[in-house]
Design a protein around this motif. Structure first.
Motif, PDB file in Angstrom:
ATOM      1  N   CYS A 146       0.805  -1.233   0.000  1.00 60.52           N
ATOM      2  CA  CYS A 146       0.000   0.000   0.000  1.00 60.52           C
ATOM      3  C   CYS A 146       0.835   1.280   0.000  1.00 60.52           C
ATOM      4  O   CYS A 146       0.303   2.360  -0.269  1.00 60.52           O
ATOM      5  N   ARG A 163       1.996   7.957   1.035  1.00 63.75           N
ATOM      6  CA  ARG A 163       0.733   8.672   1.276  1.00 63.75           C
ATOM      7  C   ARG A 163       0.914   9.713   2.384  1.00 63.75           C
ATOM      8  O   ARG A 163       0.399  10.836   2.294  1.00 63.75           O
ATOM      9  N   TRP A 176      -2.144  16.819  -1.134  1.00 68.05           N
ATOM     10  CA  TRP A 176      -3.590  16.599  -1.077  1.00 68.05           C
ATOM     11  C   TRP A 176      -4.335  17.935  -1.111  1.00 68.05           C
ATOM     12  O   TRP A 176      -5.339  18.093  -1.800  1.00 68.05           O
ATOM     13  N   SER A 198      -4.577  19.285  -4.575  1.00 63.10           N
ATOM     14  CA  SER A 198      -5.196  18.415  -5.577  1.00 63.10           C
ATOM     15  C   SER A 198      -6.508  19.011  -6.099  1.00 63.10           C
ATOM     16  O   SER A 198      -7.316  19.525  -5.324  1.00 63.10           O
ATOM     17  N   SER A 254      -9.245  12.868  -4.084  1.00 64.75           N
ATOM     18  CA  SER A 254      -8.415  11.728  -3.693  1.00 64.75           C
ATOM     19  C   SER A 254      -7.142  11.688  -4.531  1.00 64.75           C
ATOM     20  O   SER A 254      -7.164  12.009  -5.726  1.00 64.75           O
ATOM     21  N   LEU A 255      -6.060  11.277  -3.893  1.00 61.14           N
ATOM     22  CA  LEU A 255      -4.813  11.058  -4.633  1.00 61.14           C
ATOM     23  C   LEU A 255      -4.657   9.554  -4.861  1.00 61.14           C
ATOM     24  O   LEU A 255      -4.376   8.799  -3.932  1.00 61.14           O
ATOM     25  N   VAL A 256      -4.844   9.120  -6.067  1.00 60.39           N
ATOM     26  CA  VAL A 256      -4.844   7.681  -6.350  1.00 60.39           C
ATOM     27  C   VAL A 256      -3.493   7.169  -6.819  1.00 60.39           C
ATOM     28  O   VAL A 256      -3.319   5.961  -7.009  1.00 60.39           O
ATOM     29  N   GLU A 257      -2.547   8.053  -7.026  1.00 57.60           N
ATOM     30  CA  GLU A 257      -1.211   7.616  -7.436  1.00 57.60           C
ATOM     31  C   GLU A 257      -0.204   7.883  -6.323  1.00 57.60           C
ATOM     32  O   GLU A 257      -0.295   8.919  -5.640  1.00 57.60           O
ATOM     33  N   GLU A 297      -0.478   3.992  -7.658  1.00 57.51           N
ATOM     34  CA  GLU A 297      -1.536   2.989  -7.560  1.00 57.51           C
ATOM     35  C   GLU A 297      -1.083   1.798  -6.716  1.00 57.51           C
ATOM     36  O   GLU A 297       0.111   1.529  -6.589  1.00 57.51           O
TER      37      GLU A 297
END
Length: 306
Positions: free
Chosen positions: A116, A121, A130, A133, A137-140, A142
């Motif tokens: 994860c 993060r 964040w 952004s 949501s920050l998805v990278e 992945e």
């Protein structure tokens, strides 16, 4: 009747723990740690030696005719010359399965970190990524789910099977490798692994188990964790695999030399390598269970002396 004298050569290794259960059975002398040249002096006159990581070799033991029992404050006993103990009639007892819950928990903490990448993060939040952004949501970078993936456990004893039970709760397929597994079974399990978890003891047969050939069987997307012994892995080969991207990540809670020296500086620069300071065994509850197990061993052995 007077209590036998017991010398704990590296009591500091257990951290803050209540040793009163041991003192019920022995006259206990504790040293924080012991350099090799001081072992003989400190063990003179003792019937019992207690050691976590201080090595007790045959040359030393032959100079201690009064020694009747060695208690390993650990599950493994590779710090003790078992052959010499057998020849000299010195009993050896270990702390058994005291650390299972602790090691399983830390194993999964490291696996989940590798999968994860929570460190990244956290850095994103601390650096304000964040807040800047344009979306919620920050998805990278992945990450992938563990469900449907394969966990290979090398060293499927009590701890290894505990790790496997958690994997099944995640919906993973599990491959278990023991000392009875064939070379072909080991190769197949390594080739199938998305996560490889090492929990085998260090023996002549397992030293360097993960060499260049066997590491080469792993997928480039695989991650590995080692909470067994540092000597199970040929470390330079692992480092090279991580640098080349031939392996997605690794987490090591054990090294062949502990504590490490200056070589740790170079390891800290290796990409996708997490190092922790041999903490897997060391929950507060596990350390107190260890003391209880040693106390039980002392009571049993001393009671048999007559």
């Amino acid at each position: 009747m007077s209590k036998p004298r017991a010398v704990f050569l590296d009591a500091l290794s257990l951290g803050p723990v209540d040793l009163a259960p041991l003192e019920r059975h022995v006259e206990l002398v504790c040293w924080p740690s012991t350099q090799p040249e001081l072992r003989l002096e400190r063990l003179q006159g003792a019937a019992i030696a207690i050691t976590n990581k201080i090595r007790l070799d045959g040359e030393l033991l032959r100079q201690l005719p009064q020694l009747r029992l060695i208690c390993a404050a650990s599950t493994g006993t590779d710090q003790i010359d078992g052959q010499a103990c057998s020849e000299l009639g010195i009993a050896v007892r270990n702390a058994g399965r005291y650390s299972t819950a602790s090691v399983v928990q830390v194993t999964w903490a490291l696996i989940l970190e590798l999968v994860c990448d929570l460190q990244t993060r956290r850095r994103q939040v601390l650096q304000g990524d964040w807040q800047r952004s344009p979306v919620f949501s920050l998805v990278e970078p992945e990450f992938d789910e563990l469900a449907g993936r394969t966990l290979t456990v090398v060293g499927a004893g009590t701890i290894g099977r505990g790790v496997a039970a958690v994997a099944e709760a995640f919906g993973m397929e599990v491959r278990l490798i023991t000392s009875r597994s064939s070379a072909g079974e080991l190769e197949a399990a390594l080739r199938q692994a998305d996560v490889l978890s090492l929990h085998a003891p260090l023996t002549p047969a397992t030293r360097g188990l993960l060499n260049a050939e066997r590491l080469g069987w792993l997928k480039s997307s695989a991650v590995l964790v080692n909470l067994g012994r540092g000597g199970l892995i040929e470390l330079p080969v692992l480092v090279e695999a991580l640098r080349r991207g031939a392996l997605a990540g690794a987490a090591l809670d054990v090294l062949d030399k502990e504590p490490p020296g200056d070589e740790l500086d170079a390891l800290n620069e290796v990409p996708n390598l997490i190092l922790t300071p041999h903490i897997g065994w060391a929950s507060r509850q596990a350390r107190q269970r260890l003391v209880a197990a040693l106390a039980e061993a002392l009571e049993s052995e001393i009671g048999s002396w007559g």
